[in-house]
Design an enzyme around this catalytic site. Structure first.
Site, PDB file in Angstrom:
ATOM      1  N   GLY A  75      94.704  82.710 -35.179  1.00 50.16           N
ATOM      2  CA  GLY A  75      94.986  81.300 -34.918  1.00 50.16           C
ATOM      3  C   GLY A  75      96.048  81.174 -33.851  1.00 50.16           C
TER       4      GLY A  75
ATOM      5  CD  GLN B   5     101.497  79.975 -32.071  1.00 48.73           C
ATOM      6  OE1 GLN B   5     100.394  79.600 -32.427  1.00 48.73           O
ATOM      7  NE2 GLN B   5     101.990  81.162 -32.421  1.00 48.73           N
TER       8      GLN B   5
ATOM      9  CB  CYS C  88     103.706  83.446 -36.662  1.00 41.91           C
ATOM     10  SG  CYS C  88     103.584  82.202 -35.359  1.00 41.91           S
ATOM     11  CG  LEU C  89      99.491  85.662 -32.545  1.00 42.20           C
ATOM     12  CD1 LEU C  89      98.396  85.096 -31.664  1.00 42.20           C
ATOM     13  CD2 LEU C  89      99.427  87.187 -32.583  1.00 42.20           C
TER      14      LEU C  89
ATOM     15  CG  HIS D 120     100.339  79.771 -39.491  1.00 34.82           C
ATOM     16  ND1 HIS D 120     101.235  80.707 -39.942  1.00 34.82           N
ATOM     17  CD2 HIS D 120     100.479  79.753 -38.144  1.00 34.82           C
ATOM     18  CE1 HIS D 120     101.891  81.221 -38.909  1.00 34.82           C
ATOM     19  NE2 HIS D 120     101.440  80.664 -37.807  1.00 34.82           N
ATOM     20  CD  GLU D 121      97.584  78.786 -35.924  1.00 33.33           C
ATOM     21  OE1 GLU D 121      98.376  78.375 -35.047  1.00 33.33           O
ATOM     22  OE2 GLU D 121      97.615  79.951 -36.360  1.00 33.33           O
TER      23      GLU D 121
ATOM     24  CG  HIS E 171     102.415  76.823 -34.959  1.00 27.77           C
ATOM     25  ND1 HIS E 171     103.634  77.347 -34.576  1.00 27.77           N
ATOM     26  CD2 HIS E 171     101.685  77.875 -35.397  1.00 27.77           C
ATOM     27  CE1 HIS E 171     103.636  78.657 -34.777  1.00 27.77           C
ATOM     28  NE2 HIS E 171     102.465  79.012 -35.279  1.00 27.77           N
TER      29      HIS E 171
HETATM   30 NI    NI Z   1     101.834  80.917 -35.798  1.00 23.74          NI
END
Ligand code: NI
Length: 242
Positions: free
Chosen positions: A46, A51, A95-96, A137-138, A141
């Site tokens: 995701g 991000q 998370c990235l 999660h997304e 964000h």
């Molecule tokens: Ni994330």
């Protein structure tokens, strides 16, 4: 298409509330294409627009709950809204934007989202297991929230080690499948089995699957997706060749 730079924790952009997308134009299409490419390149499941430095309400999620023989595919969600959730799952989440850090996070086991597609058409989509986790999660964000804020606790190296040490191989089965047979087969071949209950796994699958565990959640989900899609790969794993 192009890879975009993924902002890391500490960058203020990641704490901002994102504005709705109002123009469903080429610029949005390019953003979504780039986000999918960037997510795939980073082996994530995701990615949210903030991000990559864009404060707009757009995310991409990789749907890994696919039938055997099918490829995982990218779901684009523009102006997404959670409209229903059910159940609960818990497990490590990463998370990235926070590489190498995993926190224990509870999420719904099922989530339904209403969103617009890249052309502005409204649609609804459901997610189970990892996909439900990724939806939540997304979308968080877009409110400037990282999983760190909702994590019960950040897992230490030792805790992660212990969590993943349980076994090298992990069987993940739907309750409807006869999961005893593959587990016994794996055990008879000396392959450690960790768990097979849906509650033990954030990845509740629609069908039988076998999951190789690594320390990298993203890589886990990729491997799992591959396992589910590719029966040869699955057999090799059962045979301990991978
Ligand atoms: Ni994330």
């Amino acid at each position: 298409m192009a890879l975009r730079n993924i902002l890391k924790e500490g960058d203020e952009t990641l704490t901002k509330h994102c504005r709705p997308v109002t123009d469903f134009n080429e610029r949005l299409h390019l953003l979504l294409d780039d986000m999918a490419e960037t997510m795939n390149d980073a082996e994530g499941v995701g990615l949210a627009a903030p991000q990559v430095g864009v404060l707009r309400r757009a995310v991409v999620v990789l749907e890994t709950n696919v039938a055997e023989g099918e490829e995982p595919y990218v779901i684009e969600l523009v102006n997404p809204r959670l409209i229903a959730t059910e159940g609960e799952q818990e497990g490590p989440e990463g998370c990235l934007s926070v590489p190498g850090v995993y926190g224990w996070v509870k999420r719904p086991a099922y989530a339904k989202v209403r969103a617009q597609d890249r052309n502005g058409e409204y649609f609804e989509v459901e997610g189970h297991g990892l996909t439900a986790r990724a939806f939540c999660h997304e979308i968080a964000h877009l409110e400037g929230q990282l999983f760190l804020e909702v994590s019960d606790h950040i897992m230490s190296e030792e805790e992660l080690e212990a969590y993943y040490k349980v076994a090298d191989l992990f069987l993940c089965m739907s309750e409807h499948e006869g999961f005893g047979i593959p587990i016994l087969e794996a055990m008879s071949r000396g392959i450690p089995v960790v768990a097979y209950a849906a509650t033990a796994v954030p990845y509740t699958m629609g069908g039988a699957g076998i999951l190789v565990r690594t320390k990298d959640e993203a890589s886990v989900s990729r491997k799992m997706a591959r396992v589910l899609c590719d029966s040869n790969y699955r057999e090799k794993i059962i045979a301990g060749q991978l």
